[in-house]
Write an enzyme that holds these catalytic residues in place. Structure first.
Site, PDB file in Angstrom:
ATOM      1  N   TYR A 109       4.217   5.979  32.037  1.00  0.00           N
ATOM      2  CA  TYR A 109       4.847   7.294  31.890  1.00  0.00           C
ATOM      3  C   TYR A 109       6.311   7.149  32.285  1.00  0.00           C
ATOM      4  CZ  TYR A 109       6.164  12.099  32.845  1.00  0.00           C
ATOM      5  OH  TYR A 109       6.826  13.311  32.836  1.00  0.00           O
ATOM      6  N   GLU A 197      10.889  13.029  27.825  1.00  0.00           N
ATOM      7  CA  GLU A 197       9.634  12.486  28.341  1.00  0.00           C
ATOM      8  C   GLU A 197       9.007  11.537  27.334  1.00  0.00           C
ATOM      9  OE1 GLU A 197       6.175  14.656  30.690  1.00  0.00           O
ATOM     10  OE2 GLU A 197       5.911  14.903  28.538  1.00  0.00           O
TER      11      GLU A 197
END
Ligand code: GDP
Ligand code: MN
Length: 385
Positions: A109, A197
């Site tokens: 992530y 993101e």
């Protein structure tokens, strides 16, 4: 402003940030052509909506043949995709991204966002990337790496190294990752992003780092200096009433309650929403017509709220300063003449030209409920629903 994954990846390509090959498709035929052009299987078919969690909702499928690619494209195009971010009503899928499938050896992530507390840009990363990052963040927050970058100094090599080492990347991928993170930071700043993101950021079986997913939000207040990004706005994905309000420079956000409200000034609008709640009712919107609103803006504001079917009563709260009470009253009367008001409207007005404003409103023949003060107004509107 939110943009689609395929647009974010287009932006990534401009900054030389590795993403899988792929093409957006608006129809079955587009999708078949795109899959053929990729010339490899598997291909991934991904719903393009302004919401995450698509994988779990059935909006991301891996196809191992042309037949499968066609089948999944047909299934996903036009489907009503429900994810934890769309709400139970879901979102209709109007476009898909057809992409070259990647061999994933690990999912990470990675995100960049503006941290208001420290006035810095924070890089967040985790070895536990993939579809359950929300759970990782709430149950094992220590697995989320945070590195803060002072925007005045910009990103430095030590920031890049810290993230790379804490992600425990294989040595062959570290240099590539550091280069990529630096470019992501530059992209973030140059485009006035509020969020960037990548989940997952993947390590492929041959140790390459690729952005498999991409989410980018751009600060809407910066759009005046990003003419090239305006074309990325997708009105289909936005609330139709909010789109309408933005045409008239009204600060409007549609909410779930049933008490519509029109207020001048953001702070007063927030306080009005609070007091509506205090009176036991729920605001249907946030609507700040602005300190210097014109009669025309007020008219449009009321029209928008009257179009909202869930609104059962309206509270108008005006402090007449630059926007004088009489100008405001004219706007209300005009809107009412054009659209007709068939729900209770409570008015609380104070400030410049109050008497003139009251006269216009109460001589107009409109069925308005007058309030002594804000508390009285909230009680009356809560009573009226
Ligand atoms: P999201 O669920 O909306 O965040 O959509 P993502 O783009 O993150 O896709 C969801 C999941 O699909 C990813 O976490 C991957 O596990 C999987 N996925 C997406 N693309 C590929 C691919 O090219 N190859 C493989 N094997 N899996 C993929
Ligand atoms: Mn994702």
């Amino acid at each position: 402003m939110k943009i689609h994954e395929y647009q974010a990846k287009e932006l990534f390509r401009k900054y030389d940030i590795p993403v899988p090959d792929g093409k957006v498709a608006f129809s079955r035929q587009d999708a078949i052509n795109a899959a053929k052009e990729l010339g490899q299987y598997p291909v991934v078919v991904k719903a393009q909506i302004h919401a995450g969690g698509r994988g779990k909702g059935g909006g991301v499928k891996l196809a191992n043949s042309q037949e499968e690619a066609e089948k999944f494209s047909c299934e996903i195009l036009g489907m009503n995709l429900v994810t934890h971010q769309t709400g139970p009503e879901g979102r209709k899928v109007k476009k898909i991204l057809v992409e070259a499938g990647q061999k994933i050896s690990k999912e990470f992530y990675l995100s960049l966002l503006v941290d208001r507390e420290t006035s810095k840009i924070v890089i967040m990363a985790s070895q536990e990337g993939g579809m359950d990052i929300e759970e990782v963040a709430s149950k094992t927050p220590e697995k989320i790496i945070k590195v803060y970058v002072d925007p005045l100094c910009g990103i430095q090599a030590y920031h890049l190294r810290e993230v790379a080492f804490k992600l425990d990347l294989p040595s062959s991928a570290i240099k590539q990752f550091m280069g990529m993170l630096k470019k992501l930071y530059v992209l973030f700043v140059e485009n006035d992003c509020s969020l960037l993101e990548i989940n997952p950021l993947i390590l492929t079986s041959d140790d390459k780092v690729i952005a498999l997913d991409a989410k980018v939000d751009i600060d809407s207040n910066s759009m005046f200096r990003h003419k090239d990004l305006i074309e990325y706005r997708d009105l289909d994905e936005e609330d139709p009433l909010e789109v309408e309000a933005s045409k008239f420079n009204l600060n409007y956000i549609n909410l779930d309650g049933n008490v519509g409200n029109i207020v001048n000034g953001a702070g007063l609008a927030m306080a009005t929403m609070d007091i509506i709640k205090n009176a036991g009712a729920e605001p249907a919107n946030f609507m700040d017509v602005g300190g210097g609103a014109t009669a025309e803006m007020v008219e449009n504001a009321l029209k928008i709220i009257l179009r909202d079917e869930k609104v059962k009563a309206i509270l108008i709260n005006i402090f007449g300063g630059i926007l004088r009470c009489d100008v405001f009253a004219e706007g209300i009367v005009k809107a009412a003449e054009k659209t007709g008001i068939n729900i209770p409207v409570v008015v609380r007005m104070k400030g410049t030209n109050l008497e003139k404003g009251k006269k216009i409103l109460f001589e107009s023949g409109l069925n308005l409920i007058s309030a002594k003060n804000l508390k009285d107004a909230a009680a009356k509107v809560a009573d009226a629903i």
